[in-house]
Design an enzyme around this catalytic site. Structure first.
Site, PDB file in Angstrom:
ATOM      1  N   LYS A  73     -12.523  -1.942  14.158  1.00  0.00           N
ATOM      2  CA  LYS A  73     -13.363  -0.756  14.307  1.00  0.00           C
ATOM      3  C   LYS A  73     -13.535  -0.482  15.802  1.00  0.00           C
ATOM      4  CE  LYS A  73     -15.504   2.138  11.504  1.00  0.00           C
ATOM      5  NZ  LYS A  73     -14.922   2.673  10.252  1.00  0.00           N
ATOM      6  N   ASP A 129     -13.813   8.540  12.140  1.00  0.00           N
ATOM      7  CA  ASP A 129     -15.078   8.093  11.550  1.00  0.00           C
ATOM      8  C   ASP A 129     -16.102   9.143  11.962  1.00  0.00           C
ATOM      9  OD1 ASP A 129     -16.272   5.467  10.189  1.00  0.00           O
ATOM     10  OD2 ASP A 129     -17.725   6.091  11.682  1.00  0.00           O
ATOM     11  N   THR A 177     -12.048   9.677   0.894  1.00  0.00           N
ATOM     12  CA  THR A 177     -13.160   8.751   0.675  1.00  0.00           C
ATOM     13  C   THR A 177     -14.048   9.238  -0.463  1.00  0.00           C
ATOM     14  OG1 THR A 177     -13.116   8.163   3.026  1.00  0.00           O
ATOM     15  CG2 THR A 177     -15.064   7.520   1.769  1.00  0.00           C
TER      16      THR A 177
END
Length: 448
Positions: free
Chosen positions: A126, A166, A209
């Site tokens: 990340k 993100d 998602t």
């Protein structure tokens, strides 16, 4: 709690007492794994927990950039390369003022197990920056992204580390980051996912998602002889995840009745189930205002300032899809009291530990983000596959593959839970199934 797990968690708390988000994620995962260590001593003998809770490396760097008035600014950039036992590091980049090492470690740690569950060879990572893209011009965002990638490019690659988007990093940012990487590395390679489909991206990636979370919820209900048909679904957030979920829930016969933002939430009794409403969600996100009240003003529905949607009695299924720690103990109690059927986490760790405990003890189906929201990274993995083969799949092909992956994730969680005598505990099942694949791979590869 298993003594080995307890000792590792105590050591983590002593080493990183200020990293609250990371400690919360580690506690949730490790507490589920006690039954694994009781049954098989090899993981303790190889000190797998001590190794898996420490990132392989953390890269931190400054990001200098210039605004449109010529003023200089400096932000902090990060990449947490957490675990590469089963594949190259894979995980998003987040641009938001709250970004810090603790949040990125929590997200990267979760990503290890989430990626493992997909069945695609991807490790966990990340990254991001405390840069706030809100209110910035396109040129300012481009200059920031180019500066960020100028430092990051030496640490990433199609077979090393493949970042994605993100919070705060959408298609525009991915484009600027990819362009700068290509300029510096002098090669076209699938080093980033979430690209536009005109230049290497995968269809349905923005919706993936939300689609995947809905597929998981469908399977969870199906396993309990129920369905989405006719159910009221509460969503939080109004970004890509909520947008995708609103579409797929509607397609499968459910009705989405709430969205939320930092300013509060809206209640739409007719349902967020039309093209016009989905298109307006995209407009809201693109506006940079970060206010869900705009939806209430547009469509003449109720807005509840400063409140969260989870206490509404109409809720059959809750899908938190905004950010970490957005659903608290009192929210969980209300959902149980009001006889909600299920909660599926579409965001990363949206429930506090206290809320999780209530949900797991209550008469409600509950599944964690690392399983439910894996559809995004799974489709990123499918994008990587398309890039490596220089092919382009149809929308139908991508969705078919995504659906298969989410069904397999659901089944893996249930099978792992039942193997250890835990019934239909999706939290434990997801943690166990994700952990064992990574841990066994680490043992196979030696003390590295």
């Amino acid at each position: 709690m298993n003594n080995y797990v307890k000792s590792v968690l105590n050591d983590l708390k002593e080493k990183y007492p200020w990293q609250e988000e990371f400690l919360q994620a580690a506690t949730e995962v490790l507490e589920s794994l006690g039954v694994v260590f009781e049954k098989d001593s090899k993981y303790e003998e190889h000190k797998i927990l001590e190794r898996i809770v420490e990132p392989e490396r953390i890269i931190k760097f400054r990001v200098p950039w210039q605004d449109d008035e010529g003023n200089y600014h400096v932000n902090v950039g990060y990449r947490v390369q957490f675990n590469s036992a089963i594949g190259p590091y894979k995980g998003g980049l987040r641009f938001h003022p709250t970004v810090n090492e603790s949040i990125l470690k929590f997200l990267g740690f979760e990503q290890i197990f989430k990626n493992s569950l997909t069945g695609i060879p991807m490790g966990g990572g990340k990254g991001g920056s405390n840069f706030d893209p809100r209110g910035k011009s396109d040129d300012e965002i481009m200059r920031f992204c180019q500066s960020f990638m100028t430092e990051l490019f030496r640490h990433v690659g199609a077979y090393t580390d493949v970042p994605a988007g993100d919070i705060g990093v959408g298609g525009r940012e991915i484009g600027y980051l990819f362009g700068q990487y290509k300029r510096l590395a002098n090669e076209w390679t699938g080093v980033l996912t979430g690209k536009d489909h005109k230049w290497g991206g995968s269809l349905i990636r923005p919706e993936a998602t939300g689609f995947g979370a809905t597929f998981f919820a469908k399977e969870m209900l199906k396993a309990n002889k129920d369905s989405l048909e006719g159910k009221n679904v509460a969503l939080s957030g109004f970004g890509n995840v909520a947008w995708g979920a609103a579409q797929k829930v509607t397609e499968l016969g459910g009705k989405v009745i709430t969205l939320s933002g930092p300013d509060g939430y809206i209640y739409d009794p007719e349902g967020i189930g039309t093209e016009e409403k989905w298109e307006y969600m995209l407009e809201m996100r693109a506006s940079g205002r970060d206010k869900v009240k705009d939806y209430a003003d547009k469509f003449g529905v109720e807005f509840f300032e400063g409140e969260r949607p989870w206490k509404r009695k109409e809720i059959d299924i809750a899908i938190p899809a905004a950010t970490q720690n957005e659903l608290f103990e009192d929210d969980a109690k209300a959902l149980v009291k009001n006889n909600a059927i299920a909660l599926a986490e579409a965001a990363n760790m949206p429930c506090t530990l206290e809320a999780m405990e209530i949900l797991r003890d209550g008469d409600i189906l509950y599944a964690p983000g690392k399983a439910v929201n894996a559809g995004g990274v799974a489709t990123s993995g499918l994008e990587m596959a398309q890039n490596s083969q220089f092919i382009f799949w149809t929308e139908e092909k991508v969705e078919e593959e995504l659906h298969k992956i989410m069904v397999n994730i659901h089944n893996s969680c249930l099978e792992a839970s039942k193997e250890y005598g835990l019934g239909s505990d999706y939290v434990a099942g997801a943690n166990i199934a994700g952990f064992k694949k990574v841990a066994d791979s680490m043992i196979d590869q030696g003390l590295v």
